[in-house]
Design a protein around this motif. Structure first.
Motif, PDB file in Angstrom:
ATOM      1  N   MET A 191       0.455  -0.612  -0.201  1.00 47.85           N
ATOM      2  CA  MET A 191      -0.036  -0.062  -0.355  1.00 47.85           C
ATOM      3  C   MET A 191       0.396   1.364   0.082  1.00 47.85           C
ATOM      4  SD  MET A 191      -2.832   1.143   2.590  1.00 47.85           S
ATOM      5  CE  MET A 191      -3.219   3.129   2.779  1.00 47.85           C
ATOM      6  N   TYR A 219      -2.210   7.244   6.310  1.00 51.56           N
ATOM      7  CA  TYR A 219      -1.829   6.236   4.915  1.00 51.56           C
ATOM      8  C   TYR A 219      -1.040   5.189   4.957  1.00 51.56           C
ATOM      9  CZ  TYR A 219      -5.542   9.036   2.457  1.00 51.56           C
ATOM     10  OH  TYR A 219      -6.171   9.039   2.228  1.00 51.56           O
ATOM     11  N   PRO A 229      -1.928  -0.577   7.021  1.00 54.33           N
ATOM     12  CA  PRO A 229      -2.988  -1.906   6.718  1.00 54.33           C
ATOM     13  C   PRO A 229      -3.731  -1.082   5.916  1.00 54.33           C
ATOM     14  CG  PRO A 229      -2.639  -2.615   8.503  1.00 54.33           C
ATOM     15  CD  PRO A 229      -1.783  -1.401   8.519  1.00 54.33           C
ATOM     16  N   VAL A 230      -5.084   0.062   6.860  1.00 48.33           N
ATOM     17  CA  VAL A 230      -6.040   0.277   5.758  1.00 48.33           C
ATOM     18  C   VAL A 230      -5.185   2.072   6.106  1.00 48.33           C
ATOM     19  CG1 VAL A 230      -7.063  -1.279   6.738  1.00 48.33           C
ATOM     20  CG2 VAL A 230      -7.330   0.315   7.823  1.00 48.33           C
ATOM     21  N   HIS A 283      -6.347   5.769   7.759  1.00 42.97           N
ATOM     22  CA  HIS A 283      -6.494   5.930   8.836  1.00 42.97           C
ATOM     23  C   HIS A 283      -7.391   7.510   8.954  1.00 42.97           C
ATOM     24  CE1 HIS A 283      -3.035   4.611  11.271  1.00 42.97           C
ATOM     25  NE2 HIS A 283      -3.702   3.785  10.274  1.00 42.97           N
ATOM     26  N   TYR A 293     -11.352   4.366  10.389  1.00 45.02           N
ATOM     27  CA  TYR A 293     -11.024   3.827  11.328  1.00 45.02           C
ATOM     28  C   TYR A 293     -10.298   4.356  13.416  1.00 45.02           C
ATOM     29  CZ  TYR A 293      -5.660   2.287  12.804  1.00 45.02           C
ATOM     30  OH  TYR A 293      -4.465   2.247  13.696  1.00 45.02           O
ATOM     31  N   GLY A 306      -9.913  -5.966  10.936  1.00 45.25           N
ATOM     32  CA  GLY A 306      -9.024  -5.384   9.725  1.00 45.25           C
ATOM     33  C   GLY A 306      -7.894  -4.742   9.713  1.00 45.25           C
ATOM     34  N   LEU A 307      -8.056  -3.980  10.579  1.00 40.09           N
ATOM     35  CA  LEU A 307      -7.189  -3.044  10.656  1.00 40.09           C
ATOM     36  C   LEU A 307      -5.887  -2.798  11.309  1.00 40.09           C
ATOM     37  CD1 LEU A 307      -9.204  -0.734  12.903  1.00 40.09           C
ATOM     38  CD2 LEU A 307      -9.504  -0.865  10.669  1.00 40.09           C
TER      39      LEU A 307
END
Length: 314
Positions: A1, A14, A17-18, A20, A24, A307-308
């Motif tokens: 990513m 950024y 993994p995801v 923010h 989030y 998944g965070l």
């Protein structure tokens, strides 16, 4: 990513993994509620014993004898006194402590820029956790004051039911200094504690992933990552307990009727630093080590299930 924002600029939000985004941060707040509310409320009996050991050491000499005295004199309800305000107070505190830590950490990294953020990571952890704790304690303070009053008042002198205790605190606010009378000692206990808790946690996780688990963090199973989380949390907790114990003793002593109206300095000098630093410390090391280990484990388990990804890394 990519570590770049849609604008093409480096952006701390950024890096994980995801991205923010507000969703989030909201999930992190919910993770904080679970991490702090459940753990603090679950160890209420230890807390009741610890507070009484600090306030009345002649009567409550140790953890097991203190619990035995409480059970003998007040029964099962005696050791669960203050469960309500503990659960609500620490759920609110956890929401801001963990949720705002993530917010402030990203904000400060973006203020500092990529190079300085990488160079001065520990400073970012310290600033982020201190900023979050200022707000977390404002939410906690009225409930913490109520909890201490319920737990340290002699049986029958103060209501133990949550609602009745809150209204009693409001009625007697001139003498109890409710709702924010304990805010300054709470800040002096919690801000260094939280800075130590987050700093040592992040640092120990970094050591694990630099020297023990040397492959990229994502390549390890979730169970391994959560094992690192728990171990790092436990070790960070032991350090925290030692750092913040003198201020914790003062907070407990402020609730004692004999100390009504006395300043923090007076209470500290009358008790002596050695007693403030050691009375009830063994219990607190055990309590805070386990507590911090489980808090980080619950928080990271929740984040991972959403998944965070888990907190920290190289």
């Amino acid at each position: 990513m990519s570590h770049l924002a849609p604008t093409g600029k480096w952006d701390a939000r950024y890096l994980g993994p995801v991205p923010h985004d507000s969703s989030y941060y909201a999930k992190c707040m919910l993770g904080g509620v679970l991490a702090c509310g459940i753990t603090h409320a679950g160890i209420t009996p230890l807390d009741v014993a610890k507070c009484n050991m600090q306030v009345n050491p002649a009567k409550y000499k140790g953890l097991s004898s203190g619990l035995a005295t409480l059970l003998r004199e007040e029964g099962q309800t005696g050791i669960w006194k203050g469960f309500g305000p503990t659960f609500v107070g620490y759920s609110l505190q956890g929401m801001f402590k963990y949720g705002l830590y993530e917010v402030f950490k990203d904000q400060y990294m973006n203020l500092a820029g990529e190079e300085l953020s990488n160079k001065y990571k520990p400073a970012i952890w310290l600033a982020g956790s201190a900023s979050a704790e200022v707000f977390a304690d404002i939410a906690l303070c009225p409930l913490e004051m109520t909890k201490v009053k319920i737990q340290t008042s002699p049986s029958g002198t103060f209501p133990t039911a949550f609602g009745a205790a809150l209204s009693e605190m409001s009625k007697t606010k001139v003498e109890t200094r409710y709702p924010f009378g304990s805010l300054v000692p709470l800040w002096s206990r919690q801000i260094p504690y939280t800075m130590a808790k987050f700093f040592f946690f992040e640092k120990i996780v970094q050591v694990f992933y630099t020297h023990v688990f040397t492959e990229p963090k994502e390549s390890y199973a979730k169970t391994t990552q959560l094992g690192v989380t728990f171990a790092s949390g436990y070790l960070a907790g032991v350090v925290c307990a030692i750092v913040s114990h003198p201020a914790d003793s003062v907070v407990s002593l402020m609730g004692k009727p004999a100390n009504k109206g006395k300043s923090i300095g007076t209470i500290a000098s009358e008790t002596g630093f050695a007693a403030l630093a050691t009375k009830g410390l063994g219990t607190r090391v055990l309590m805070i080590g386990t507590l911090t280990g489980f808090q980080w484990w619950i928080y990271d388990s929740f984040k991972a299930s959403m998944g965070l990804g888990t907190t920290g890394g190289k």
